[in-house]
Design a protein around this motif. Structure first.
Motif, PDB file in Angstrom:
ATOM      1  N   LEU A 192       0.786  -1.221   0.000  1.00 41.98           N
ATOM      2  CA  LEU A 192       0.000   0.000   0.000  1.00 41.98           C
ATOM      3  C   LEU A 192       0.828   1.286   0.000  1.00 41.98           C
ATOM      4  CD1 LEU A 192      -2.859  -0.944   2.438  1.00 41.98           C
ATOM      5  CD2 LEU A 192      -2.966  -0.701  -0.024  1.00 41.98           C
ATOM      6  N   ASN A 193       2.111   1.220  -0.380  1.00 38.87           N
ATOM      7  CA  ASN A 193       2.878   2.464  -0.367  1.00 38.87           C
ATOM      8  C   ASN A 193       2.436   3.390  -1.495  1.00 38.87           C
ATOM      9  OD1 ASN A 193       4.225   1.652  -2.773  1.00 38.87           O
ATOM     10  ND2 ASN A 193       5.649   0.431  -1.574  1.00 38.87           N
ATOM     11  N   ASP A 194       2.880   4.635  -1.435  1.00 35.98           N
ATOM     12  CA  ASP A 194       2.405   5.643  -2.382  1.00 35.98           C
ATOM     13  C   ASP A 194       2.707   5.261  -3.821  1.00 35.98           C
ATOM     14  OD1 ASP A 194       1.468   7.113  -0.317  1.00 35.98           O
ATOM     15  OD2 ASP A 194       3.235   8.419  -0.179  1.00 35.98           O
ATOM     16  N   ASN A 202      -5.103  -8.268   4.661  1.00 37.56           N
ATOM     17  CA  ASN A 202      -4.602  -7.389   5.723  1.00 37.56           C
ATOM     18  C   ASN A 202      -4.324  -5.979   5.207  1.00 37.56           C
ATOM     19  OD1 ASN A 202      -4.707  -9.400   7.719  1.00 37.56           O
ATOM     20  ND2 ASN A 202      -2.670 -10.151   7.162  1.00 37.56           N
ATOM     21  N   GLY A 203      -5.166  -5.522   4.312  1.00 36.02           N
ATOM     22  CA  GLY A 203      -5.014  -4.182   3.765  1.00 36.02           C
ATOM     23  C   GLY A 203      -4.197  -4.091   2.495  1.00 36.02           C
ATOM     24  N   SER A 204      -3.471  -5.146   2.132  1.00 37.38           N
ATOM     25  CA  SER A 204      -2.667  -5.156   0.904  1.00 37.38           C
ATOM     26  C   SER A 204      -3.495  -5.693  -0.256  1.00 37.38           C
ATOM     27  CB  SER A 204      -1.418  -6.012   1.086  1.00 37.38           C
ATOM     28  OG  SER A 204      -0.544  -5.422   2.023  1.00 37.38           O
ATOM     29  N   ALA A 207       1.034 -16.268  -0.698  1.00 39.97           N
ATOM     30  CA  ALA A 207       2.309 -15.601  -0.894  1.00 39.97           C
ATOM     31  C   ALA A 207       2.339 -14.238  -0.220  1.00 39.97           C
ATOM     32  CB  ALA A 207       2.589 -15.453  -2.391  1.00 39.97           C
ATOM     33  N   GLU A 208       1.223 -13.517  -0.242  1.00 38.68           N
ATOM     34  CA  GLU A 208       1.159 -12.224   0.440  1.00 38.68           C
ATOM     35  C   GLU A 208       1.356 -12.402   1.934  1.00 38.68           C
ATOM     36  OE1 GLU A 208       1.181  -8.354   1.007  1.00 38.68           O
ATOM     37  OE2 GLU A 208       0.952  -9.225  -0.992  1.00 38.68           O
ATOM     38  N   GLN A 238      -5.794 -17.762   9.781  1.00 40.62           N
ATOM     39  CA  GLN A 238      -6.850 -17.701  10.788  1.00 40.62           C
ATOM     40  C   GLN A 238      -6.978 -16.309  11.410  1.00 40.62           C
ATOM     41  OE1 GLN A 238      -6.374 -20.864  13.692  1.00 40.62           O
ATOM     42  NE2 GLN A 238      -6.104 -22.404  12.072  1.00 40.62           N
ATOM     43  N   SER A 239      -5.841 -15.617  11.494  1.00 39.60           N
ATOM     44  CA  SER A 239      -5.857 -14.285  12.098  1.00 39.60           C
ATOM     45  C   SER A 239      -5.793 -13.165  11.064  1.00 39.60           C
ATOM     46  CB  SER A 239      -4.685 -14.136  13.080  1.00 39.60           C
ATOM     47  OG  SER A 239      -3.447 -14.328  12.403  1.00 39.60           O
ATOM     48  N   ALA A 240      -5.738 -13.534   9.790  1.00 35.62           N
ATOM     49  CA  ALA A 240      -5.642 -12.529   8.722  1.00 35.62           C
ATOM     50  C   ALA A 240      -7.028 -12.049   8.303  1.00 35.62           C
ATOM     51  CB  ALA A 240      -4.919 -13.111   7.519  1.00 35.62           C
ATOM     52  N   THR A 241      -7.058 -10.837   7.779  1.00 36.01           N
ATOM     53  CA  THR A 241      -8.288 -10.310   7.185  1.00 36.01           C
ATOM     54  C   THR A 241      -8.188 -10.500   5.684  1.00 36.01           C
ATOM     55  OG1 THR A 241      -8.488  -8.658   8.925  1.00 36.01           O
ATOM     56  CG2 THR A 241      -9.744  -8.281   6.898  1.00 36.01           C
TER      57      THR A 241
END
Length: 337
Positions: A29-31, A47-49, A93-94, A325-328
């Motif tokens: 998510l960098n600029d 996780n937002g990526s 992979a992410e 299990q803990s990832a979004t």
């Protein structure tokens, strides 16, 4: 087999044998990424990526190329499943990329420069390189991130999983003893052929003409004319450019009539006229390998590598399952490919 695009061969397939997928190309998510891919179609968010459709498309091509390289057919009906597996590979992979960075396996920019230069060296001109990027809908920045992620994951997996697996000499010997079928080499022949095509719907006149043509060639071979030269000039198979050379093959690869003729010959001998569904052939055998067993000493390193990968994959699967299990993980509804 279809010719595999060059870029697919250049991109490291790090997850083949681990997740049966391919290295991730998902973007962070960098600029730079936001400006580079702001118009891209997002297929998943981990996780937002974001994972973009361009990355998924390339992943699908890579997985398809891998299946083709194994000799597996890829019917159109399998495409949705391949796409699903490719997306799972990108997600895994992410997750591993994030874990690798946290564990300190970041990659120096100079190493990425080397990877990119190796790709560029495969093309005659910078324009050809740019055309390749356009064909896979990647910018160079995206390709750089693709290689960075692949190398981070590769180093993380090797150091944290593969190197922690213990394979003893006893394990290796036991595997060799328990799996004799894996070390048996079947008989093989190396053959060349000359083909005169005959369509299954050929008319009687066409059949007669094809038979006369192959008989004329056979007469020239019996008269001492060079087989490879005749194959280059007269064979109607694509192998004609190699003098009819088909390389080595084992039983079960060719049609039975062709196979029976080839395996009945000794090196240096040529067949008579052989009929298959492709047409009329003349076959010459140029080499033969008898059935044999690979000695333990030659198989030892290969077995060690196989057991290491197999055991590390089990550890890796557990690690990824736990991380997931803990990832979004949000998978977007995908548009038609």
């Amino acid at each position: 087999m279809k010719k595999i695009p060059l870029i697919i061969c250049l991109i490291p397939a790090l997850f083949i044998g681990l997740f049966y997928g391919i290295t991730a190309a998902a973007s962070s998510l960098n600029d730079e990424v936001q400006s580079d891919e702001k118009e891209g179609v997002v297929v998943a968010v981990i996780n937002g990526s974001k994972i973009y459709r361009t990355a998924l498309d390339l992943e699908v091509k890579s997985l398809t190329a891998h299946l083709l390289s194994l000799g597996d057919p890829v019917p159109k009906s399998d495409e949705p499943e391949i796409r699903k597996k490719a997306l799972e590979s990108l997600i895994n992979a992410e997750i591993l990329y994030t874990a690798g960075l946290k564990a300190g396996y970041d990659i120096d920019a100079a190493l990425i420069d080397q990877e990119i230069q190796q790709v560029k060296d495969q093309f005659e001109t910078p324009a050809d390189y740019q055309k390749m990027l356009e064909s896979i809908h990647f910018t160079e920045n995206q390709l750089r991130r693709h290689f960075k992620k692949g190398l981070v994951v590769k180093n993380f997996v090797e150091q944290e999983f593969e190197k922690k697996v213990i394979v003893t000499p006893r394990d290796i010997r036991q595997y060799y003893t328990d799996h004799p079928e894996k070390f048996n080499r079947p008989e093989e022949v190396k053959a060349s052929h000359i083909l005169i095509k005959l369509d299954e719907n050929a008319t009687p006149a066409q059949k007669i003409n094809a038979k006369k043509e192959i008989e004329t060639i056979l007469a020239q071979i019996k008269a001492g004319k060079d087989f490879a030269t005749l194959a280059k000039a007269l064979s109607q198979c694509p192998s004609n450019s190699d003098g009819g050379d088909l390389g080595y093959f084992k039983r079960g690869v060719m049609e039975k009539s062709f196979e029976d003729a080839a395996f009945s010959l000794e090196p240096g001998q040529s067949s008579g006229i052989v009929l298959t569904s492709f047409g009329y052939h003349i076959i010459t055998v140029t080499g033969k390998k008898l059935e044999s067993t690979v000695p333990f000493e030659k198989a030892e390193k290969r077995i060690q590598r196989h057991l290491t990968l197999h055991r590390s994959k089990a550890l890796l699967d557990k690690f990824v399952d736990l991380q997931r299990q803990s990832a979004t993980i949000d998978i977007e509804k995908q548009p038609e490919a």
